[in-house]
Write an enzyme that holds these catalytic residues in place. Structure first.
Site, short mmCIF file in Angstrom:
data_model
loop_
_atom_site.label_atom_id
_atom_site.label_comp_id
_atom_site.label_asym_id
_atom_site.label_seq_id
_atom_site.Cartn_x
_atom_site.Cartn_y
_atom_site.Cartn_z
NE ARG A 33 39.59 42.89 38.02
CZ ARG A 33 40.60 42.30 37.40
NH1 ARG A 33 41.36 41.45 38.02
NH2 ARG A 33 40.84 42.55 36.12
CD GLU A 39 37.76 38.00 33.33
OE1 GLU A 39 37.65 39.23 33.55
OE2 GLU A 39 38.02 37.17 34.21
CG HIS A 40 37.14 39.87 27.63
ND1 HIS A 40 37.78 40.97 27.13
CD2 HIS A 40 38.12 39.04 28.10
CE1 HIS A 40 39.10 40.81 27.26
NE2 HIS A 40 39.32 39.65 27.87
N GLY A 129 47.10 41.06 35.50
CA GLY A 129 45.67 40.82 35.37
C GLY A 129 44.93 40.96 36.70
CG ASP A 177 39.88 45.90 36.10
OD1 ASP A 177 39.09 44.94 36.21
OD2 ASP A 177 40.82 45.92 35.30
CE1 TYR A 227 39.84 44.38 28.15
CE2 TYR A 227 39.46 46.47 27.05
CZ TYR A 227 39.16 45.58 28.06
OH TYR A 227 38.17 45.88 28.96
C1 GLA Z 1 40.58 44.12 31.96
C2 GLA Z 1 39.72 45.38 31.91
C3 GLA Z 1 38.34 45.13 32.49
C4 GLA Z 1 37.70 43.88 31.88
C5 GLA Z 1 38.66 42.70 31.88
C6 GLA Z 1 38.11 41.53 31.13
O1 GLA Z 1 40.84 43.78 33.29
O2 GLA Z 1 40.33 46.42 32.63
O3 GLA Z 1 37.54 46.26 32.29
O4 GLA Z 1 37.23 44.16 30.59
O5 GLA Z 1 39.92 43.04 31.31
O6 GLA Z 1 36.98 41.03 31.76
#
Ligand code: GLA
Length: 388
Positions: A33, A39-40, A129, A177, A227
């Site tokens: 994906r 994001e975050h 990513g 994700d 993270y």
């Molecule tokens: C990673 C995590 C997701 C999300 C992104 C940041 O991909 O697996 O759950 O937190 O980072 O948006």
């Protein structure tokens, strides 16, 4: 040219047959994906706007003669073998932990998993990513649904896979994700409300616009610990301000409580609040074909991730800056880092007619700057996991 899904499926069957001396009975596939914006925000119960990409992970499998699971992969020389009928622990090789975690999730739900022999093939870049781990988890869960006949409700399936990532890979990720990889629809973005776990489909099929993904091909150290630290900082702000999650907070309440927060926590929370707002606005802009607005929001998202959330890196900043310099006149509407950060990919909104030139220009400039070639590719929004 990247392999099509059909070719990848053939390749998985072929390697399975070479390794186990018979054809596979099942082929389960899950896409990677890319997140356009948001994001975050997912682990803060916020909004995200991902789509599945035309990069896939396939698990080919057949029943084993005993109750053990053997799994090998075209992406790693190391194989894994474990008992499907006993308690499963994480271990080595690391890549197999994603599969083990999913098997353990079925066991925990009281679903017996039989012995299997399996082979994995993937075109999702590992650690880039683009949710390579979620693709492997969800492909494994899709396989186990077919094998056991127990079909999970999709959100529960995504959560089982998220749990696998938490306990078997040690990353306290949000739901984006696994959710996107499970539920994505061709030709659409998913606007996911990570609080209610509901979603809206946002059509993304204007042939004049493309989603360009550029992999910096770097992955900096400490990604996992950074993270977890970001997640903890957000939870601490929520605790101090007396809300369940940052989703429950608005800008005036954050400002009012600012005095009680450390400056880092304040910056993190501000990113999350503003990013949630941007994500809703971007979904609206894309619905109405207002690409310049969607693109501007992507640039703003990147700046916020760089300055307030501090999860970018020089390589990602450089790629976004090059895209910005090409600008609308050259066919770039917006660009930002995508995924967890500290390396991996950028995602850009580009005019289809200008794609070739944009890709080669950024590739050359990045190579000149870092002595490393990025990988550049376009993707249409693909469908979620399925049996082939
Ligand atoms: C990673 C995590 C997701 C999300 C992104 C940041 O991909 O697996 O759950 O937190 O980072 O948006």
């Amino acid at each position: 040219m990247v392999m099509t899904l059909e070719l990848l499926a053939q390749r998985a069957s072929l390697h399975f047959a070479r390794r186990y001396e018979r054809p596979p009975r099942w082929l389960a596939v899950a896409p990677g994906r890319v997140n356009l914006i948001g994001e975050h925000t997912d682990y803060n119960n916020g909004y995200v706007l991902p789509m599945a990409i035309e990069r896939y992970t396939i698990v080919a499998a057949a029943p084993a003669e005993n109750s053990r699971i053997r799994i090998a992969s075209g992406q790693s020389p190391e194989e894994a073998e474990f008992s499907a009928s006993q308690t499963i622990d994480r271990g080595v090789p690391e890549w197999a932990n994603y599969v083990k975690g999913v098997v353990a999730g079925f066991q925990r739900r009281g679903v017996p998993v039989p012995g299997l022999e399996a082979w994995v093939e993937s075109t999702v870049p590992l650690g880039g990513g683009l949710a390579s781990s979620a693709a492997l988890e969800v492909a494994s869960a899709t396989l186990l649904e077919a094998v056991t006949g127990v079909v999970l409700e999709p959100v529960e399936k995504a959560m089982l896979c998220q749990q696998a990532e938490h306990t078997f890979a040690g990353l306290p990720c949000g739901i984006m994700d696994q959710f996107a990889v499970t539920l994505a629809r061709e030709g659409h973005l998913l606007l996911i409300d990570c609080k209610t776990r509901g979603f809206d489909l946002v059509p993304m099929n204007d042939p004049g616009m493309g989603v360009l993904i550029i992999n910096s091909n770097v992955k900096h150290k400490l990604v996992e610990s950074a993270y977890a630290a970001r997640r903890a900082q957000c939870e601490e702000v929520a605790r101090v301000l007396g809300v369940d999650s940052l989703r429950e907070l608005n800008a005036p309440a954050l400002e009012a409580g600012r005095g009680g927060l450390d400056p880092v926590g304040y910056r993190r929370a501000r990113h999350v609040l503003e990013e949630n707002a941007r994500t809703l606005q971007a979904a609206e802009a894309i619905r109405s074909g207002d690409w310049p607005v969607a693109g501007r929001l992507m640039y703003e998202s990147h700046e916020s991730l760089r300055d307030l959330y501090e999860v970018s890196c020089v390589e990602l900043d450089f790629l976004v800056e090059q895209a910005r310099q090409i600008g609308e006149g050259g066919g770039v509407l917006g660009s930002r880092m995508t995924g967890g950060g500290f390396g991996g990919c950028t995602v850009s909104l580009v005019r289809s007619s200008a794609v070739e030139g944009i890709g080669s220009r950024i590739r050359d400039q990045y190579h000149r700057e870092f002595g490393l070639l990025p990988t550049v590719f376009l993707s249409r929004p693909a469908r979620g996991a399925a049996m082939v």
